[in-house]
Design an enzyme around this catalytic site. Sequence first.
Site, mmCIF file in Angstrom:
data_model
loop_
_atom_site.group_PDB
_atom_site.id
_atom_site.type_symbol
_atom_site.label_atom_id
_atom_site.label_comp_id
_atom_site.label_asym_id
_atom_site.label_seq_id
_atom_site.Cartn_x
_atom_site.Cartn_y
_atom_site.Cartn_z
ATOM 1 N N TYR A 141 78.820 -122.471 29.000
ATOM 2 C CA TYR A 141 77.999 -121.248 29.014
ATOM 3 C C TYR A 141 77.928 -120.661 30.438
ATOM 4 C CZ TYR A 141 74.570 -118.037 27.007
ATOM 5 O OH TYR A 141 73.910 -116.907 26.550
ATOM 6 N N LYS A 151 71.181 -115.210 31.844
ATOM 7 C CA LYS A 151 70.037 -115.307 30.914
ATOM 8 C C LYS A 151 68.776 -115.749 31.653
ATOM 9 C CE LYS A 151 71.898 -114.235 26.847
ATOM 10 N NZ LYS A 151 71.687 -112.868 26.301
HETATM 11 P P1 NAD Z 1 77.407 -109.318 19.173
HETATM 12 O O1 NAD Z 1 78.787 -109.314 19.748
HETATM 13 O O2 NAD Z 1 77.266 -108.917 17.771
HETATM 14 O O3 NAD Z 1 76.442 -108.436 20.081
HETATM 15 C C1 NAD Z 1 76.682 -108.176 21.427
HETATM 16 C C2 NAD Z 1 76.548 -106.692 21.616
HETATM 17 O O4 NAD Z 1 76.648 -106.346 23.006
HETATM 18 C C3 NAD Z 1 77.645 -105.875 20.896
HETATM 19 O O5 NAD Z 1 77.028 -104.943 20.066
HETATM 20 C C4 NAD Z 1 78.358 -105.173 22.025
HETATM 21 O O6 NAD Z 1 78.821 -103.889 21.656
HETATM 22 C C5 NAD Z 1 77.238 -105.080 23.056
HETATM 23 N N1 NAD Z 1 77.746 -104.795 24.398
HETATM 24 C C6 NAD Z 1 78.525 -105.575 25.204
HETATM 25 N N2 NAD Z 1 78.827 -104.908 26.348
HETATM 26 C C7 NAD Z 1 78.229 -103.690 26.267
HETATM 27 C C8 NAD Z 1 78.183 -102.549 27.101
HETATM 28 N N3 NAD Z 1 78.826 -102.499 28.270
HETATM 29 N N4 NAD Z 1 77.471 -101.472 26.697
HETATM 30 C C9 NAD Z 1 76.826 -101.489 25.514
HETATM 31 N N5 NAD Z 1 76.824 -102.535 24.670
HETATM 32 C C10 NAD Z 1 77.516 -103.618 25.039
HETATM 33 O O7 NAD Z 1 76.862 -110.811 19.392
HETATM 34 P P2 NAD Z 1 75.409 -111.445 19.136
HETATM 35 O O8 NAD Z 1 75.670 -112.906 19.031
HETATM 36 O O9 NAD Z 1 74.700 -110.733 18.067
HETATM 37 O O10 NAD Z 1 74.670 -111.213 20.527
HETATM 38 C C11 NAD Z 1 73.481 -110.459 20.683
HETATM 39 C C12 NAD Z 1 72.559 -111.110 21.712
HETATM 40 O O11 NAD Z 1 72.113 -112.363 21.224
HETATM 41 C C13 NAD Z 1 73.210 -111.395 23.064
HETATM 42 O O12 NAD Z 1 72.275 -111.151 24.101
HETATM 43 C C14 NAD Z 1 73.497 -112.865 22.993
HETATM 44 O O13 NAD Z 1 73.583 -113.444 24.265
HETATM 45 C C15 NAD Z 1 72.277 -113.325 22.230
HETATM 46 N N6 NAD Z 1 72.349 -114.655 21.611
HETATM 47 C C16 NAD Z 1 73.360 -114.976 20.743
HETATM 48 C C17 NAD Z 1 73.403 -116.234 20.157
HETATM 49 C C18 NAD Z 1 74.515 -116.634 19.218
HETATM 50 O O14 NAD Z 1 74.712 -117.834 19.016
HETATM 51 N N7 NAD Z 1 75.212 -115.708 18.603
HETATM 52 C C19 NAD Z 1 72.389 -117.168 20.456
HETATM 53 C C20 NAD Z 1 71.362 -116.811 21.330
HETATM 54 C C21 NAD Z 1 71.342 -115.543 21.903
HETATM 55 O O1 0WE Z 2 75.124 -115.461 24.537
HETATM 56 C C1 0WE Z 2 75.961 -115.943 23.795
HETATM 57 C C2 0WE Z 2 77.391 -115.430 23.785
HETATM 58 C C3 0WE Z 2 77.529 -114.096 24.408
HETATM 59 C C4 0WE Z 2 78.961 -113.766 24.791
HETATM 60 C C5 0WE Z 2 80.044 -113.947 23.938
HETATM 61 C C6 0WE Z 2 81.311 -113.555 24.360
HETATM 62 C C7 0WE Z 2 82.549 -113.781 23.537
HETATM 63 C C8 0WE Z 2 83.601 -112.719 23.815
HETATM 64 C C9 0WE Z 2 79.153 -113.216 26.029
HETATM 65 N N1 0WE Z 2 80.386 -112.839 26.454
HETATM 66 C C10 0WE Z 2 81.449 -112.980 25.637
HETATM 67 N N2 0WE Z 2 82.664 -112.555 26.088
HETATM 68 C C11 0WE Z 2 83.742 -112.444 25.276
HETATM 69 O O2 0WE Z 2 84.848 -112.066 25.745
HETATM 70 N N3 0WE Z 2 75.600 -117.020 23.009
HETATM 71 C C12 0WE Z 2 74.285 -117.588 23.169
HETATM 72 C C13 0WE Z 2 76.519 -117.679 22.068
HETATM 73 C C14 0WE Z 2 77.210 -118.763 22.824
HETATM 74 O O3 0WE Z 2 78.259 -118.480 23.609
HETATM 75 C C15 0WE Z 2 78.641 -119.661 24.217
HETATM 76 C C16 0WE Z 2 77.795 -120.691 23.785
HETATM 77 C C17 0WE Z 2 76.883 -120.116 22.879
HETATM 78 C C18 0WE Z 2 75.780 -120.808 22.173
HETATM 79 C C19 0WE Z 2 79.652 -119.883 25.134
HETATM 80 C C20 0WE Z 2 79.861 -121.182 25.603
HETATM 81 C C21 0WE Z 2 79.029 -122.210 25.189
HETATM 82 C C22 0WE Z 2 77.988 -121.985 24.278
#
Ligand code: NAD
Ligand code: 0WE
Length: 257
Positions: free
Chosen positions: A154, A161
């Site tokens: 991460y 974060k």
């Molecule tokens: P997602 O890819 O669906 O959402 C990420 C969003 O960020 C997308 O809509 C993308 O268009 C937007 N984005 C990225 N760069 C941008 C830019 N320059 N301008 C405008 N928008 C931009 O993925 P998600 O998993 O739904 O992630 C949403 C949030 O939840 C993130 O903050 C992520 O870190 C957090 N999160 C995800 C998880 C997981 O396991 N999926 C867990 C905890 C927290």
């Molecule tokens: O916040 C996240 C992931 C957000 C994310 C995902 C991507 C994939 C595509 C940010 N940047 C990118 N860039 C890309 O090019 N999470 C909380 C989900 C997540 O991502 C991980 C995790 C977990 C959980 C990455 C490594 C290890 C654990």
Amino acid sequence: MVNGKKILIVGLANKYSIAAAIAASLHEHGAIVGYSYQNERFEKFINEFSSNNGGGLTFKCDLSSDKEIKGLVNFFAEEWGEIDGIVHSVGFAPSDQIAGNIEDCITREGFAITHDISSYSFAGLIKEAVPFFSENASALTLTYVGSQEATPNYNVMGMAKASLEASVRYFSATLGSKGIRVNSISAGPIKTLAASGIKGFKSMLNKHGSETPLRRNITAKEVGDTATFLLSDMSSGITGQTIYVDGGYNIQAMKFD
Ligand code: NAD
Ligand code: 0WE
């Protein structure tokens, strides 16, 4: 709970996005929901999604631009008069930054981009929205426990974060006197499209599910419903917090059999 509240959702990309589950929950509970999307690639999906969830307004905004952030906030302020809530569900690191040991992959540019999009964008958005927030408005962002405890791969996302969570505390401290609340949801891993691109995500998901107190993964709907609560007046006493929706994972120092 959120009946008639005008809430802007930033970060909806596809049906797996956490933002999609938040939008669905808000719509189900009577909110008027508007959306911003990163670029043209998402336009068709956003318009379709919106028309299936109350038909709210949509607006293109790349958060790396101050001008586009201003344009977004001004558009919704003009259309709505005032803004009752903002959801920031955005995170981005260049893919080479979140693969491997930090000492092997971190770069100045990767650090800057990750912090810009994953943390500053929230601050920039809230800063612009302050003059238009209604009384008792609520702002929300999404975070992950990798901000507090080292998590394999991460890396710089964890640092961003941590910055985002600190930002929530600073904004909540000074906006509280205007009745504006600012919180984050720390979600357990969810199989979104972004997450499924991450090497080893599936096994991480399984490990989390079997090791967390609830002994299962959390759902996007659970995050959506918590978001609705935090955007509603039911949570009127809560600000500056990181609320964990992770099945309890963060309260353990070691796995229980
Ligand atoms: P997602 O890819 O669906 O959402 C990420 C969003 O960020 C997308 O809509 C993308 O268009 C937007 N984005 C990225 N760069 C941008 C830019 N320059 N301008 C405008 N928008 C931009 O993925 P998600 O998993 O739904 O992630 C949403 C949030 O939840 C993130 O903050 C992520 O870190 C957090 N999160 C995800 C998880 C997981 O396991 N999926 C867990 C905890 C927290
Ligand atoms: O916040 C996240 C992931 C957000 C994310 C995902 C991507 C994939 C595509 C940010 N940047 C990118 N860039 C890309 O090019 N999470 C909380 C989900 C997540 O991502 C991980 C995790 C977990 C959980 C990455 C490594 C290890 C654990």
